[in-house]
Write a protein that holds these residues in place. Structure first.
Motif, mmCIF file in Angstrom:
data_model
loop_
_atom_site.group_PDB
_atom_site.id
_atom_site.type_symbol
_atom_site.label_atom_id
_atom_site.label_comp_id
_atom_site.label_asym_id
_atom_site.label_seq_id
_atom_site.Cartn_x
_atom_site.Cartn_y
_atom_site.Cartn_z
ATOM 1 N N CYS A 1 -20.616 -10.728 77.028
ATOM 2 C CA CYS A 1 -20.408 -12.105 76.374
ATOM 3 C C CYS A 1 -19.552 -11.738 75.098
ATOM 4 O O CYS A 1 -20.530 -11.476 74.010
ATOM 5 C CB CYS A 1 -21.425 -13.157 76.381
ATOM 6 N N THR A 2 -18.261 -11.543 74.812
ATOM 7 C CA THR A 2 -17.805 -11.408 73.566
ATOM 8 C C THR A 2 -16.756 -12.337 73.096
ATOM 9 O O THR A 2 -15.941 -12.466 74.046
ATOM 10 C CB THR A 2 -17.289 -9.748 73.748
ATOM 11 N N TRP A 3 -16.918 -12.766 72.117
ATOM 12 C CA TRP A 3 -15.768 -13.928 71.569
ATOM 13 C C TRP A 3 -15.627 -13.378 70.145
ATOM 14 O O TRP A 3 -15.886 -12.398 69.528
ATOM 15 C CB TRP A 3 -16.470 -15.488 71.586
ATOM 16 N N SER A 4 -14.339 -14.266 69.949
ATOM 17 C CA SER A 4 -13.895 -14.082 68.244
ATOM 18 C C SER A 4 -14.400 -15.415 67.799
ATOM 19 O O SER A 4 -14.176 -16.603 68.354
ATOM 20 C CB SER A 4 -12.536 -13.947 68.171
ATOM 21 N N ALA A 5 -14.843 -15.380 66.581
ATOM 22 C CA ALA A 5 -15.151 -16.676 65.692
ATOM 23 C C ALA A 5 -14.678 -16.586 64.460
ATOM 24 O O ALA A 5 -14.047 -15.706 63.745
ATOM 25 C CB ALA A 5 -16.702 -16.508 65.628
ATOM 26 N N TYR A 6 -14.401 -17.746 64.036
ATOM 27 C CA TYR A 6 -13.468 -18.135 62.676
ATOM 28 C C TYR A 6 -14.786 -17.415 61.608
ATOM 29 O O TYR A 6 -14.365 -16.906 60.658
ATOM 30 C CB TYR A 6 -13.378 -19.425 62.450
ATOM 31 N N ASP A 7 -16.193 -17.747 61.602
ATOM 32 C CA ASP A 7 -16.818 -17.625 60.701
ATOM 33 C C ASP A 7 -18.448 -17.338 61.543
ATOM 34 O O ASP A 7 -18.408 -17.464 62.877
ATOM 35 C CB ASP A 7 -16.761 -18.315 59.474
ATOM 36 N N VAL A 8 -19.314 -16.890 60.808
ATOM 37 C CA VAL A 8 -20.740 -16.945 61.305
ATOM 38 C C VAL A 8 -21.250 -18.406 61.722
ATOM 39 O O VAL A 8 -21.819 -18.415 62.659
ATOM 40 C CB VAL A 8 -21.703 -16.492 60.396
ATOM 41 N N ARG A 9 -20.727 -19.300 61.125
ATOM 42 C CA ARG A 9 -21.236 -20.742 61.239
ATOM 43 C C ARG A 9 -20.698 -21.052 62.659
ATOM 44 O O ARG A 9 -21.537 -21.660 63.631
ATOM 45 C CB ARG A 9 -20.601 -21.762 60.394
ATOM 46 N N GLU A 10 -19.404 -20.742 63.004
ATOM 47 C CA GLU A 10 -18.955 -20.906 64.420
ATOM 48 C C GLU A 10 -19.538 -20.093 65.486
ATOM 49 O O GLU A 10 -19.839 -20.599 66.956
ATOM 50 C CB GLU A 10 -17.450 -20.790 64.574
ATOM 51 N N ALA A 11 -19.894 -19.013 65.349
ATOM 52 C CA ALA A 11 -20.910 -18.272 65.971
ATOM 53 C C ALA A 11 -22.212 -18.628 66.304
ATOM 54 O O ALA A 11 -22.645 -18.700 67.554
ATOM 55 C CB ALA A 11 -20.868 -16.671 65.420
ATOM 56 N N GLU A 12 -22.784 -19.032 65.405
ATOM 57 C CA GLU A 12 -23.985 -19.726 65.541
ATOM 58 C C GLU A 12 -24.019 -21.157 66.347
ATOM 59 O O GLU A 12 -24.614 -21.400 67.430
ATOM 60 C CB GLU A 12 -24.587 -20.148 64.060
ATOM 61 N N ASP A 13 -22.931 -21.821 66.239
ATOM 62 C CA ASP A 13 -22.888 -23.161 67.088
ATOM 63 C C ASP A 13 -22.439 -22.652 68.510
ATOM 64 O O ASP A 13 -22.763 -23.457 69.374
ATOM 65 C CB ASP A 13 -21.341 -23.934 66.250
#
Length: 494
Positions: free
Chosen positions: A434-446
């Motif tokens: 399960c690998t995504w790209s995120a704008y920042d850590v906050r988006e990854a946490e969401d």
């Protein structure tokens, strides 16, 4: 009185002489314009390099091939003059290659030309590989074949390359032989399409056009060499593979095809038509979509006698739209066809699926431009770039609160869980994790908080093409390993 009369006579002669000079100059200019117009009227329609593949012997002579490289007669006189020079340059390139190939392969040729004596540098200064280089390509592996060409993968000086050559058992050559033509005649007929691609791809040199590294032509009829074009190596555009991509990667494909359509609408040589617009005409090189197959293309708009001749029809979808008929040519005809086909084969099914909710209004605008031809290719490119900027900037996250964000996740520096606690999830860039790209850590946490299976995530040191951070989501915590380039974030309560 006599002197006055003489003076009037002399002035009258000067005036009449000046008048006659002006008349002569005007006549010369008119004659030049008529000659120029006549010259360009003979250069029209498709590129007569037999892109279709079924020319009969009576329709084409081996030693007298009519080579036209048509260019669009722009309404702008300055552009017209510029394109005249470009057309002349590339006509010479195309004709020179065909003359060399036909002379060398024709058994009746009295003079055999060696590669060293050919003025390639004058016509093809971009050429990097020659016949000896092509013969030194190793690890040749068959990749695919079509109506005319066979494509192989090989290695040259440690670099992987693609080699296009004539498929002697292909449908084009087989049909030609069945019609009673000679082996050489059929080979040359098929090889002309590769020669055309060599010239057109180099003429369109662009980040979204497959790069030609070199080519080879036989030196004589008994030569073991063959007509071949060497390009950078790309992978085929497979529908299943496209659908399995992340939305970010599919956005890149849609942006690239929009760039290609905009480029084709206004090349330096005119409006480019793709008579066989399919996904098979494109390849992916390091994630970038590139135009690769151009043997069935041309640089001329359709002719028209009335506006109804400029109807752009798509029988498969029962859709049509009329382009403008100006001075006997259907302006924007090729552009509209390319836009519609690009939308049908790429954008309409790649862009909407999985897109961030806040970006869907602009995506609907783009889809309407492709489906209903409500925008030009230039306008589509502007809107597509705006969509990309909104995604890159994180605008789609709709963060209205300026307050500083406080994370509730536990951060563990220099830590990873390689190969452990991986699981599969929707829209992942990997089939096994399960690998995504995120704008920042906050988006990854969401993302992790919204997924009940997610227990932690690892921020990798890699960036995607938009500059976003690669994040690996985990369904457990354990088997920790030291990694100075990664950071582990653990869900609250674990």
């Amino acid at each position: 009185m006599f002197w006055k009369f003489k003076r009037r006579f002399r002035i009258g002669m000067l005036r009449s002489g000046f008048y006659y000079c002006c008349v002569v100059i005007c006549l010369i200019l008119v004659m030049n314009l008529l000659a120029l117009k006549l010259n360009f009227e003979t250069i029209e329609g498709e590129n007569y390099i037999d892109a279709g593949g079924t020319t009969l012997p009576s329709e084409r002579k081996l030693q007298n091939i009519d080579v036209h490289y048509p260019f669009f007669n722009d309404l702008n006189p300055n552009m017209f003059v510029s394109r005249q020079g470009l057309r002349h340059t590339y006509e010479n390139r195309l004709r020179k290659l065909l003359e060399i190939m036909e002379t060398n392969l024709d058994n009746s040729a009295a003079k055999i030309v060696t590669e060293k004596t050919l003025p390639y540098e004058a016509y093809f200064p971009e050429r990097l590989l020659y016949c000896d280089d092509v013969m030194n390509i190793t690890d040749m592996t068959y990749m695919a074949s079509g109506w005319t060409k066979a494509v192989f993968k090989g290695t040259f000086k440690g670099r992987q390359v693609a080699v296009k050559t004539v498929d002697v058992n292909g449908q084009d050559v087989t049909t030609c032989r069945d019609a009673g033509r000679s082996e050489t005649d059929c080979y040359v007929k098929a090889a002309k399409k590769i020669v055309k691609e060599i010239v057109v791809l180099q003429a369109l040199a662009n980040d979204n056009v497959l790069k030609v590294l070199g080519f080879c032509l036989p030196r004589d009829a008994d030569d073991n060499l063959y007509v071949a074009m060497v390009t950078e190596l790309g992978e085929s555009v497979d529908l299943i593979k496209l659908l399995q991509m992340s939305w970010e990667d599919r956005l890149r494909i849609c942006l690239d095809i929009t760039k290609i359509v905009a480029m084709m609408s206004e090349t330096p040589y005119g409006s480019m038509s793709m008579n066989d617009f399919r996904r098979q005409q494109f390849v992916l090189v390091d994630g970038v979509l590139k135009l690769s197959d151009v043997d069935d293309s041309g640089f001329d708009d359709s002719h028209c006698a009335s506006p109804r001749d400029c109807d752009v029809k798509f029988s498969s979808t029962n859709f049509s739209q009329r382009s403008r008929c100006i001075r006997g040519r259907c302006i924007e005809y090729n552009e509209k066809k390319n836009i519609y086909n690009a939308g049908r084969h790429f954008v309409t099914f790649l862009l909407p699926h999985g897109a961030p909710h806040t970006l869907r209004p602009i995506i609907s605008e783009i889809l309407d431009g492709y489906k209903n031809l409500t925008m030009t290719s230039k306008r589509l490119l502007v809107v597509m770039k705006r969509l990309t900027r909104l995604y890159e900037s994180g605008w789609y996250l709709n963060r209205t609160s300026p307050a500083k964000y406080t994370s509730s996740y536990k951060m563990v520096d220099n830590t990873d869980m390689p190969g452990f606690h991986d699981y599969r999830c929707r829209m992942s860039v990997s089939m096994a994790t399960c690998t995504w790209s995120a704008y920042d850590v906050r988006e990854a946490e969401d993302v992790c908080s919204a997924d009940d299976e997610c227990k932690a995530f690892v921020v990798a040191p890699y960036k995607t093409w938009t500059g976003r951070t690669v994040v690996h989501f985990k369904n457990g915590v354990g088997s920790l390993a030291h990694n100075p380039n990664t950071t582990l974030y653990v869900k609250p309560g674990l």
